[in-house]
Motif scaffolding. Sequence first.
Motif, PDB file in Angstrom:
ATOM      1  N   TRP A 144       6.436  -5.715  -2.206  1.00  0.00           N
ATOM      2  CA  TRP A 144       6.184  -4.279  -2.297  1.00  0.00           C
ATOM      3  C   TRP A 144       7.063  -3.726  -3.404  1.00  0.00           C
ATOM      4  O   TRP A 144       8.293  -3.863  -3.375  1.00  0.00           O
ATOM      5  N   MET A 145       6.435  -3.089  -4.374  1.00  0.00           N
ATOM      6  CA  MET A 145       7.142  -2.651  -5.582  1.00  0.00           C
ATOM      7  C   MET A 145       8.380  -1.836  -5.265  1.00  0.00           C
ATOM      8  O   MET A 145       9.463  -2.069  -5.813  1.00  0.00           O
ATOM      9  N   HIS A 146       8.259  -0.872  -4.361  1.00  0.00           N
ATOM     10  CA  HIS A 146       9.352   0.048  -4.098  1.00  0.00           C
ATOM     11  C   HIS A 146      10.483  -0.585  -3.298  1.00  0.00           C
ATOM     12  O   HIS A 146      11.514   0.053  -3.088  1.00  0.00           O
ATOM     13  N   ALA A 202       2.727   7.859   6.419  1.00  0.00           N
ATOM     14  CA  ALA A 202       1.499   7.674   5.640  1.00  0.00           C
ATOM     15  C   ALA A 202       0.337   7.304   6.549  1.00  0.00           C
ATOM     16  O   ALA A 202      -0.788   7.813   6.385  1.00  0.00           O
ATOM     17  N   LYS A 203       0.595   6.426   7.495  1.00  0.00           N
ATOM     18  CA  LYS A 203      -0.457   6.023   8.441  1.00  0.00           C
ATOM     19  C   LYS A 203      -0.905   7.221   9.276  1.00  0.00           C
ATOM     20  O   LYS A 203      -2.103   7.400   9.544  1.00  0.00           O
ATOM     21  N   ALA A 204       0.079   8.046   9.681  1.00  0.00           N
ATOM     22  CA  ALA A 204      -0.257   9.221  10.498  1.00  0.00           C
ATOM     23  C   ALA A 204      -1.124  10.200   9.714  1.00  0.00           C
ATOM     24  O   ALA A 204      -1.897  10.970  10.296  1.00  0.00           O
ATOM     25  N   LYS A 205      -1.001  10.187   8.396  1.00  0.00           N
ATOM     26  CA  LYS A 205      -1.812  11.054   7.546  1.00  0.00           C
ATOM     27  C   LYS A 205      -3.186  10.455   7.262  1.00  0.00           C
ATOM     28  O   LYS A 205      -4.010  11.052   6.571  1.00  0.00           O
ATOM     29  N   LEU A 207      -3.697   7.571   5.615  1.00  0.00           N
ATOM     30  CA  LEU A 207      -3.744   6.833   4.360  1.00  0.00           C
ATOM     31  C   LEU A 207      -3.917   5.345   4.627  1.00  0.00           C
ATOM     32  O   LEU A 207      -3.393   4.801   5.607  1.00  0.00           O
ATOM     33  N   SER A 208      -4.612   4.679   3.741  1.00  0.00           N
ATOM     34  CA  SER A 208      -4.755   3.224   3.853  1.00  0.00           C
ATOM     35  C   SER A 208      -3.454   2.556   3.415  1.00  0.00           C
ATOM     36  O   SER A 208      -2.564   3.177   2.834  1.00  0.00           O
ATOM     37  N   LYS A 209      -3.366   1.248   3.649  1.00  0.00           N
ATOM     38  CA  LYS A 209      -2.168   0.526   3.225  1.00  0.00           C
ATOM     39  C   LYS A 209      -1.984   0.608   1.712  1.00  0.00           C
ATOM     40  O   LYS A 209      -0.876   0.747   1.218  1.00  0.00           O
ATOM     41  N   GLN A 210      -3.091   0.523   0.998  1.00  0.00           N
ATOM     42  CA  GLN A 210      -3.004   0.597  -0.460  1.00  0.00           C
ATOM     43  C   GLN A 210      -2.585   1.993  -0.909  1.00  0.00           C
ATOM     44  O   GLN A 210      -1.816   2.161  -1.847  1.00  0.00           O
ATOM     45  N   GLU A 211      -3.079   3.013  -0.217  1.00  0.00           N
ATOM     46  CA  GLU A 211      -2.706   4.386  -0.556  1.00  0.00           C
ATOM     47  C   GLU A 211      -1.270   4.706  -0.144  1.00  0.00           C
ATOM     48  O   GLU A 211      -0.632   5.607  -0.695  1.00  0.00           O
ATOM     49  N   ALA A 212      -0.768   3.961   0.842  1.00  0.00           N
ATOM     50  CA  ALA A 212       0.581   4.234   1.347  1.00  0.00           C
ATOM     51  C   ALA A 212       1.653   3.914   0.314  1.00  0.00           C
ATOM     52  O   ALA A 212       2.689   4.591   0.265  1.00  0.00           O
TER      53      ALA A 212
END
Length: 632
Positions: A144-146, A202-205, A207-212
């Motif tokens: 994961w980049m971050h 992010a999941k609660a919003k 968002l997909s894993k890629q969008e997260a």
Amino acid sequence: MSDALKHECGIALVRLLKPLEYYKEKYGTAFYGVNKMYLMMEKQHNRGQDGAGFASIKMDVNPGERYISRVRSNAAQPIQDIFSQINERINLEFSQHPEYKDDVAAQKKNIPYIGELFLGHVRYGTFGLNSVENVHPFLRQNNWMHRNLIIAGNFNMTNTNELFDTLIKLGMHPKEKADTVTVMEKIGHFLDDAVRKLYKKAKAKGLSKQEASPYIAKHLNVAKILRRSAADWDGGYAMAGLLGHGDAFVLRDPAGIRPAYYYQDDEVVVVASERPAIQTVFNVPFEEVKELEPGNAIIIEKNGKMKLSEILPPLERKSCSFERIYFSRGSDAEIYQERKMLGKLVMPKVLESIDYDTDNSVFSFIPNTAETSFYGMLEAAQDELNKQKNEAILKERDSLTEERLREIQAHKVRTEKIAIKDVKLRTFITDDSSRDDLVAHVYDVTYGVVKTDDNLVIIDDSIVRGTTLKKSILKMLDRLNPKQIVVVSSAPQIRYPDCYGIDMARLEDLVAFQAALALHKDRGTYTIVEDIYQQCKKQVAMEDAAVINHVKKLYAPFSDEEISDKIAEIISEENIKAKVKLIFQSVDDLHKACPKNLGDWYFTGNYPTAGGNRVVNRAYINFFEGNPERAY
């Protein structure tokens, strides 16, 4: 400094704020950042020659494309070695793909080391191995980049064992106990924790894993991660870090022990250990390069926004005075004046030691780093000579002739280049007497400028162990047959070990400590040596905040002059014909010369962090027990 002493490290961080095409158009190359990093590291090579490292990050690359590059070296000339490797790789790519020459996008995609974010480090190995694995920057990798973390710093922690134990309690299994690893893993732990929490949001919003992933990168709170990570650090540090997606930071310790400076314009954000490096490389004036305040961090977000955040409450400012005396480049405008003042302030003691006989005194310096203090001493000597001239003229004014006036005015301060350091001598001979003879020739001297009735005054930055003075310098100077050799230290007596980044971990190596022991033996008070040991032992299990420095009691009965005279006796072997006098700067005058850098623990034992007192007591325990281990 005539004694060999390893110390410090240097950091350099460059963040380009414009697209790479901008630098190609304005400066003729998209490798503008790489070129500036080379200069930044070269301009700080005085801070470390055992190793060097470089890391770069490309912003906004596509999946599958390499975005982190790193190269490290422990070669004889590590900076040149690093950039030779980088240049070879770049030139290879251009030779194989000439179409890349004017295509910046293709360069960024296909050629390593080009990018928008750069971190460099020059290293002195204060202790331990000097393999390339010990060279910064360190890299904590992740898919994961971050969560990729790159760390480099100028630091030593006094509580590495406690930090290591904290990682164990967190359930981790660090690969080693070195402070660089423990610090990186501590930051990494809280980075991972922050990422997990943001992922849940992010999941609660929805968002997909890629969008997260971009959501996490955008919302990471680097300041909060640093606050949690550094909460229990004890030491001196200027810590720099890069996150894989493009955030960057530099954090300075709360007492301001280790230095950090920064500069920002619309093209770059730059951070370095030394101000002149930034001034020279980016051609900016003194006043535009700012000092990072203690306990604060520079945080550069991926979008290029820079902000200053208080991470830890600042302590009483105790910036390292040794930085000013010796370690930092003397081209800094403030440091240059401070070093001159150090020489000027110590001059009254020198004049007293030579009975104000400037006619029969030769002034010089050793080594070259003492040259600036020498100029200050020279100015004070000239002031004294002018005073003597005025007094002579006024005394003889009724009978003064033109010839006598010319004679008085012709008096000058006698300065010479006396000692010259030869090439570094190495010996394969293990016999002590043979080695000593070779070491005695590390310096050569200029013959024919010193008379037998002269005082020879030599200023040095500082005297730590006194070994080079004893084995080499005094022997060589004595060959000139002066009546007296006056060795002047622009620093006070170094009485206590350092634990914040300079290689002075063992008390018994310090000649001032040896002198105090000898004085106690001479006066029949040597029982204090064991008394101090017992007092140190009683504090071993105490919390750092409750520990006091008992080693101060060893020096308490003696004046500075008594210890100086005993040091002179220790370093003067029987075959030295000249009288040897040692003069040290006073702590009060050190503070006058360096008013912003009051970190004087080497001289006073007043450590700026709680861990310092534990370290000095441990160093004393090791000395008393004959334990060769380091105190930290």
